[in-house]
Design a protein around this motif. Structure first.
Motif, short mmCIF file in Angstrom:
data_model
loop_
_atom_site.label_atom_id
_atom_site.label_comp_id
_atom_site.label_asym_id
_atom_site.label_seq_id
_atom_site.Cartn_x
_atom_site.Cartn_y
_atom_site.Cartn_z
N VAL A 1 58.56 23.49 -43.19
CA VAL A 1 58.62 23.86 -41.77
C VAL A 1 60.04 23.56 -41.32
CG1 VAL A 1 57.72 23.48 -39.45
CG2 VAL A 1 56.18 23.31 -41.44
N ASP A 2 60.75 24.62 -40.94
CA ASP A 2 62.16 24.48 -40.56
C ASP A 2 62.25 24.49 -39.05
OD1 ASP A 2 64.90 24.52 -40.33
OD2 ASP A 2 65.06 26.68 -40.73
N LEU A 3 62.74 23.39 -38.49
CA LEU A 3 62.82 23.31 -37.02
C LEU A 3 64.09 23.95 -36.47
CD1 LEU A 3 60.89 20.80 -37.97
CD2 LEU A 3 61.05 20.19 -35.57
N SER A 4 64.96 24.41 -37.34
CA SER A 4 66.19 25.05 -36.86
C SER A 4 65.94 26.52 -36.54
CB SER A 4 67.28 24.95 -37.94
OG SER A 4 67.19 26.05 -38.82
N ALA A 5 67.01 27.20 -36.15
CA ALA A 5 66.90 28.62 -35.78
C ALA A 5 67.10 29.55 -36.98
CB ALA A 5 67.95 28.92 -34.72
N ASP A 6 67.35 28.99 -38.17
CA ASP A 6 67.85 29.82 -39.27
C ASP A 6 66.90 30.92 -39.74
OD1 ASP A 6 70.36 28.80 -39.29
OD2 ASP A 6 70.04 27.41 -40.96
N PHE A 7 65.61 30.71 -39.58
CA PHE A 7 64.68 31.73 -40.10
C PHE A 7 63.80 32.35 -39.01
CE2 PHE A 7 65.89 29.01 -43.62
CZ PHE A 7 66.28 29.94 -44.56
N ARG A 8 64.24 32.21 -37.78
CA ARG A 8 63.41 32.75 -36.69
C ARG A 8 63.64 34.24 -36.44
NH1 ARG A 8 65.27 28.14 -32.49
NH2 ARG A 8 64.27 26.33 -33.47
N LEU A 9 64.87 34.68 -36.63
CA LEU A 9 65.20 36.08 -36.32
C LEU A 9 65.07 36.91 -37.58
CD1 LEU A 9 68.31 35.41 -34.05
CD2 LEU A 9 65.98 35.98 -33.34
N HIS A 10 64.37 38.03 -37.49
CA HIS A 10 64.15 38.85 -38.68
C HIS A 10 65.40 39.64 -39.03
CE1 HIS A 10 60.22 37.53 -37.98
NE2 HIS A 10 59.84 38.45 -37.12
N ASP A 11 66.22 39.93 -38.04
CA ASP A 11 67.35 40.82 -38.25
C ASP A 11 68.61 39.98 -38.46
OD1 ASP A 11 69.52 42.53 -37.98
OD2 ASP A 11 68.55 43.74 -36.42
N VAL A 12 69.14 40.03 -39.67
CA VAL A 12 70.27 39.17 -40.00
C VAL A 12 71.49 39.49 -39.13
CG1 VAL A 12 71.19 40.60 -41.86
CG2 VAL A 12 71.54 38.12 -41.93
N ALA A 13 71.60 40.74 -38.71
CA ALA A 13 72.75 41.11 -37.86
C ALA A 13 72.66 40.42 -36.50
CB ALA A 13 72.81 42.63 -37.68
N VAL A 14 71.46 40.39 -35.96
CA VAL A 14 71.28 39.71 -34.68
C VAL A 14 71.61 38.22 -34.85
CG1 VAL A 14 69.60 39.06 -32.92
CG2 VAL A 14 69.56 41.37 -33.89
N TYR A 15 71.10 37.64 -35.94
CA TYR A 15 71.39 36.23 -36.22
C TYR A 15 72.89 35.99 -36.24
CZ TYR A 15 71.70 31.74 -38.61
OH TYR A 15 71.99 30.44 -38.93
N GLU A 16 73.59 36.80 -36.99
CA GLU A 16 75.03 36.55 -37.17
C GLU A 16 75.82 36.82 -35.89
OE1 GLU A 16 76.11 38.47 -40.91
OE2 GLU A 16 74.95 36.97 -42.03
N GLU B 1 65.33 35.44 -29.70
CA GLU B 1 63.99 35.06 -30.16
C GLU B 1 62.92 35.56 -29.21
OE1 GLU B 1 62.77 30.92 -31.10
OE2 GLU B 1 64.93 30.64 -31.33
N ILE B 2 63.19 35.34 -27.92
CA ILE B 2 62.21 35.75 -26.92
C ILE B 2 62.06 37.27 -26.96
CG2 ILE B 2 61.60 35.69 -24.47
CD1 ILE B 2 63.49 33.23 -24.19
N VAL B 3 63.20 37.96 -27.01
CA VAL B 3 63.17 39.43 -27.04
C VAL B 3 62.39 39.91 -28.26
CG1 VAL B 3 64.60 41.47 -27.35
CG2 VAL B 3 65.27 39.72 -25.69
N GLN B 4 62.71 39.36 -29.43
CA GLN B 4 62.04 39.79 -30.66
C GLN B 4 60.52 39.65 -30.54
OE1 GLN B 4 63.38 38.32 -34.72
NE2 GLN B 4 61.51 37.08 -34.55
N GLU B 5 60.09 38.51 -30.02
CA GLU B 5 58.65 38.25 -30.02
C GLU B 5 57.91 38.99 -28.91
OE1 GLU B 5 56.95 36.90 -32.41
OE2 GLU B 5 58.86 36.80 -33.50
#
Lengths: 357, 357, 357, 357
Positions: free
Chosen positions: D98-113, D215-219
């Motif tokens: 269980v990762d409490l960071s933001a690293d795996f929350r966004l499905h789209d790597v471009a949005v993450y970066e 994150e909010i937008v994605q969900e």
């Protein structure tokens, strides 16, 4: 399951009992009372109780009544005087009682009447009531029908000073400087607990005498005697409480001169800490620590932290002690006592540690 | 106008000086320094200074430098040791100095070096420096070139106990229990002043000795002597400070046994209050009050409130005293001292009362 | 000196007026009233006023009466409805009035009666009363006999949004999310302002409609019209206030969609800031800042800080605005208005900046 | 027992995990890491852990290491970027995370970066990671090897708005005004979280874009689609967070225009509440309440309280939602996810309700 009633459930101590008992495996709350909220459901008064699960020992839809049902156990959260009357009725119907008020803490009715300024409603029961400090009276509590749950300041100061008085290392001349969060003043709004007045402010109160003073004196004298170092000339104790801008937490800073021979022995931190550590060696809820404790360490839990130290220049013992005034200072200590009353492990339902930060 | 520099202006005491001097009719800030912010403007560090009007004695666009300009007056807001070096330079160029550090408060260099653990950089100047408590030394301050602004705890405790020691009514055996808001710890973030740690928490600190202790001892001994009741055997004084979850405000609860003959005389509230009221009769900033004082009464002002009372059972004097640690405990007391240094009325620029609630 | 009475002086706004007027060079408080404290002295209710010097314009020993004396000026600190009746009497006897209640803020009696749920006691005077926002109506205020001091949330939101509506850059569809310290709820203790409830908590309230909403709407519509960009179809404005665990300070976060052509122009921070800076160029108390403002910057002062920014992705204008709810949101704005009423400089007696930290 | 490691245990989320797991019947903490505290014992860093009993699943004397032991389960409490690298290693050795960071929350790597301004260290694993909101993805979580624990603001806002988007009743144009206690900023002291700065203050931050926005937008987009009301043109969402002077608690006030047909239907409180109540009917930790909720209701617990209402005049939906940012906003939600990962009841070890007051 052991059936439980909570008398005056709309107090903060009543609410904390609900929270604790909701997770208690042996107690089931079947009756709750409060004069000002008769006919309301618990969740009308405390909407947050909606969070209780169906399987909990507390039901958010439970209706508040005027009188408690007949139960195995009752927690009485009334103010003094009213409490004694309620306790009397409960005991007569065979209910064991943990009384969170001051009505049965003092053994001497004259002292009670001097400090509380009214005639005690049930002086005959003072003898049977047990002072509910498990760390001192766990055997007697197990046999009792009334347990007088100690005051929050009293618990903090007594736990801080008992080891010193039991070992006879200090002069019978003590200053207890107490600091309490504002929930200690209860749930009824008043001018001095109005947010805008109490926030960003500290003040002393009770400067003409605070009612926890005689409790502390009674128990330190008893502790000295139990330790084989009776106080021949009584105890000169000044206790001044302060209101601190936080909701929970109580801290006592206790000052007493070391006897000269004790100073020789306990000037070293280690020796003093050892004395304290041994005194509380088997206690699950009292912890002698090696850095000054913070009230927040105990937030929402039954734990008490104690730090003894010597001011070498002044040859004075200083003991800092802290706990959560609504917990070990009230409701969770009441559950600890109730566990004893029914032969359960003292820690039942009290496993949690402080919510930090 | 009298030209003023503020050394280490990015401290909280520096910022408070800016606020006070912006409305001062005689002082004009012409130079501000801070090693960590050289080249920045005041309003870069403190954006709220944008609120200063064009006609104010402080200019928000003023650039912070490394070294102060040559001015008539300097306030030095550096930590101890660094302060002494800066003061030395300033005095040599003819600038009068109010030093907010501890470097010139103790007359005895040995005591200083014992408590501050380093060699004093300018011991020769300890004799010329004056302890900056106008209530005691206003004549000497008027003649001084260095004023050593007292510590916040020290100011609070000394003002609380001076009347008692000057009148010789207490035994030389004192407990001072101090409670301070968190701004007393300065502007640099640390773990123990991190909001989530300090909020909703109280703790004791300095249990191995706090540096304001020798200041209090020095001044109470001097006050006793000045009152004609010298302390033949010195003063046994325990001082324990506590960190309270509020930004500003400091309160000292002081405990001392009354001498038996004094107890006879001062057991009545009125007699004791009269003693105190007379001692401070002409003081514009010290107020003996008849209800326990609140730190918030003094918020943002130079006022100190004092409440003396006797615990009759224990024959003990209790004095509660409070003020704003950044004001009468630091910056506004510094302005009061500066007013004296330049022959102005002590109240110049300090007319405001506390911001309440 | 201009003689002043304060009606309902035992409120927080009354107390703040005392603090401000004590240092005001032209106003002298000669009469104070409060129904609940008739016959008491100011210093009985507020012991901290003992700090006032003999030369101050406020006397701590002044006795509180039921009715105000005839004075040049009166500040009315009563709740709505009661206020209008008091104002009526005062005006009839020739006293100029700054009314801190809501009774004369709304021009349309029907809107007033819809929101305040009672018949307006003096509808005929709504026309002569002036909305007391100097930044908009300073000329009218100078000629008025009744100044309706704006609400705290209303002041914050109106100052935040006026430049945008005057310039016609946003759609008439606005969300104002307000956050206030607890002193905004007044001095009378209630359950929701009890320290233990309000501390360490945030909550929304007024979700069925808060009475500052129509004030904001009225003034933004007027501001749009004055700027030459009238709102043909009115203004759709949602305002939700929140209670924040602090004594003072109010912050409004305002959201409105930019018109497409405005987005082109104001997407750059600089252009938007320039628009705002120009609008408030000559205002001594409104400051457009380039970092998000903090309520504490304004603590105890009359200053307002505003930060406008664009969410480019959503093409939305966001304006953050803050001030001290008891000051620019109430008492110091009242003094600013009173200065105008008597032809004084608006800044008279209001020179101080925020007490920080 | 399921063996557990906590990576970066010296964070607040790590500490909260210790508190929760100490009472968890199935998880046993066998390994704790923290780069800055290697070699120290847990009780050296957190002295309050001395209160843990011998029988607890957490041992206060456990030594902190640099690397985690091989365990069944790991909680990763590192900041983003560092977290992904640690997760990668853990998963490769067969540990569920269980990762409490933001690293795996966004499905789209471009949005993450775009939002996190660095290259994602393990983009290939974004597909296998599951967004750890049990209320939406409990089936997927049960099968996952990496659970991306949602952000605190994101959890609050998503839970508030999901029912509305799933039912397709609002326009895709949303304002989320977030308010958080200061513990959300972590355990490292900084200027803006220094007590004296943050106390008695509120301010907005992240005005140039806060990382929980995507994150909010994605969900919400996913939730709308799952409910059969996909958002054809995406979602225009402005999110502004605020720092509130309290340690714990987060509250989101969410604003969105109702579609005209939805306004007809949901203008009545009952209909709207029914929609929400049904959506969360079986959720043990999400409670739709009928009075505006208080963050303090959730203090120290995993519960979320939601209050939906309509501003009829503006035809706008307003949803107020709150929870404890360190609990349902971080550590207890992580335990809820871990329970799912190992087939336990979601409520295991999470039975407590909020500590109130």
């Amino acid at each position: 399951m052991i059936s439980v009633s909570i008398v005056n459930v709309t107090s903060y101590t009543g609410l904390e009992l609900l929270r604790l008992l909701a997770c208690h495996p042996q107690f089931e709350v079947v009756s709750v009372t409060a004069r000002s909220a008769v006919g309301q459901r618990l969740c009308d008064v405390f909407p947050q109780l909606r969070a209780l699960t169906a399987s909990s020992s507390v039901h958010p839809e439970m209706v508040i009544t005027e009188k408690p049902a007949r139960t195995d156990l009752a927690f009485v959260c009334l103010p003094h005087a009213a409490a004694a009357e309620a306790v009397l009725e409960l005991v007569q119907q065979g209910t064991k009682v943990v009384d969170l008020s001051a009505d049965f803490r003092l053994h001497d009715v004259a002292v009670y009447e001097q400090w509380y300024k009214h005639v005690h409603p049930a002086p005959q029961m003072l003898e049977t009531a047990v002072f509910g400090l498990c760390e001192r009276y766990r055997e007697q509590i197990a046999q009792a029908s009334i347990v007088a749950n100690p005051g929050c300041y009293a618990t903090t100061a007594i736990l801080a000073l008992l080891p010193a008085f039991a070992a006879g290392i200090v002069e019978p001349d003590v200053v207890v400087d107490g600091k309490s969060g504002i929930s200690g003043a209860g749930r009824s709004p008043k001018q001095n607990t109005h947010y805008s007045e109490a926030n960003e402010d500290i003040s002393a109160y009770g400067l003409d005498g605070h009612r926890h003073q005689p409790e502390i004196v009674q128990e330190l004298i008893a502790g000295a005697e139990a330790g084989g170092h009776p106080l021949a000339n009584g105890l000169r104790l000044t206790f001044i409480p302060h209101l601190v801008p936080m909701t929970r937490g109580i801290l006592a800073t206790c000052y007493a001169s070391l006897k000269p021979e004790a100073f020789e022995r306990y000037a070293s931190k280690e020796a003093l800490r050892e004395l304290y550590t041994e005194y509380y060696a088997d206690e699950p809820f009292v912890h002698v620590v090696d850095t000054p404790p913070h009230t927040k360490w105990s937030y929402g839990s039954n734990h008490c932290f104690i730090y003894p130290v010597v001011d070498k220049q002044a040859q004075r013992l200083i003991v800092v002690s802290c706990l959560d005034n609504l917990m070990k200072g009230a409701s969770s200590q009441a559950v600890q006592n109730a566990n004893r009353l029914f032969g359960l492990s003292e820690t039942t339902g009290l496993a949690g540690i402080g919510v930090y930060p």
